[in-house]
Motif scaffolding. Sequence first.
Motif, mmCIF file in Angstrom:
data_model
loop_
_atom_site.group_PDB
_atom_site.id
_atom_site.type_symbol
_atom_site.label_atom_id
_atom_site.label_comp_id
_atom_site.label_asym_id
_atom_site.label_seq_id
_atom_site.Cartn_x
_atom_site.Cartn_y
_atom_site.Cartn_z
ATOM 1 N N PHE A 1 0.979 -1.206 -0.001
ATOM 2 C CA PHE A 1 -0.063 -0.046 -0.085
ATOM 3 C C PHE A 1 1.136 1.315 -0.033
ATOM 4 C CE2 PHE A 1 -1.740 3.562 2.528
ATOM 5 C CZ PHE A 1 -2.914 3.778 1.933
ATOM 6 N N MET A 2 1.644 1.180 1.019
ATOM 7 C CA MET A 2 2.800 2.346 0.907
ATOM 8 C C MET A 2 3.386 2.676 -0.446
ATOM 9 S SD MET A 2 1.939 4.127 3.677
ATOM 10 C CE MET A 2 3.035 5.308 3.611
ATOM 11 N N ARG A 3 4.017 1.726 -1.087
ATOM 12 C CA ARG A 3 4.728 1.774 -2.289
ATOM 13 C C ARG A 3 3.692 2.260 -3.152
ATOM 14 N NH1 ARG A 3 7.957 -2.687 -0.547
ATOM 15 N NH2 ARG A 3 6.299 -4.265 -1.501
ATOM 16 N N SER A 4 2.530 1.837 -3.473
ATOM 17 C CA SER A 4 1.497 2.421 -4.520
ATOM 18 C C SER A 4 1.231 3.853 -4.257
ATOM 19 C CB SER A 4 0.298 1.572 -4.219
ATOM 20 O OG SER A 4 -0.557 1.832 -3.214
ATOM 21 N N GLN A 5 1.359 4.466 -2.652
ATOM 22 C CA GLN A 5 1.074 5.761 -2.587
ATOM 23 C C GLN A 5 2.284 6.541 -3.105
ATOM 24 O OE1 GLN A 5 -2.133 6.856 -1.212
ATOM 25 N NE2 GLN A 5 -2.248 4.653 -1.897
#
Length: 130
Positions: free
Chosen positions: A120-124
């Motif tokens: 999730f953080m990578r996608s953000q």
Amino acid sequence: MTREKYVGSFRSRYPDLPTWDPLTFFRKMFNEQIFVVPPQFKYTMHMHSNKAPDYLIRFENMDLSQLAQDLDIQKPLPRENANPQTEVVDIAEDLYVALIDHYKVDYLLFGYRPVPYRDFMRSQEKAAAA
């Protein structure tokens, strides 16, 4: 609501509101103010009816073609809530887990699956860089 300048009704109820971190905010709101951040499935039903909604539109793709056709809308619908901000919001893992738990019925009913926190953080980060 957690900014110092906020003077709305929640500020009088929670005088220490500006000092809250995101996890405290959501825990308080989930437990004490159930109408502030309700699960999304509640928007798909009416309290006095069993009728299913005519349309469910996923924000991810915003396919409005069937709705526009059915309502005879010729022009594309405007995008009112576009946010030009590209800042990555650093969400702590415990908040992420609390959000997934709070919205678990939404995941089930709408066919979404939560992604692992790191993904999730990578996608953000990717979205902000785009």
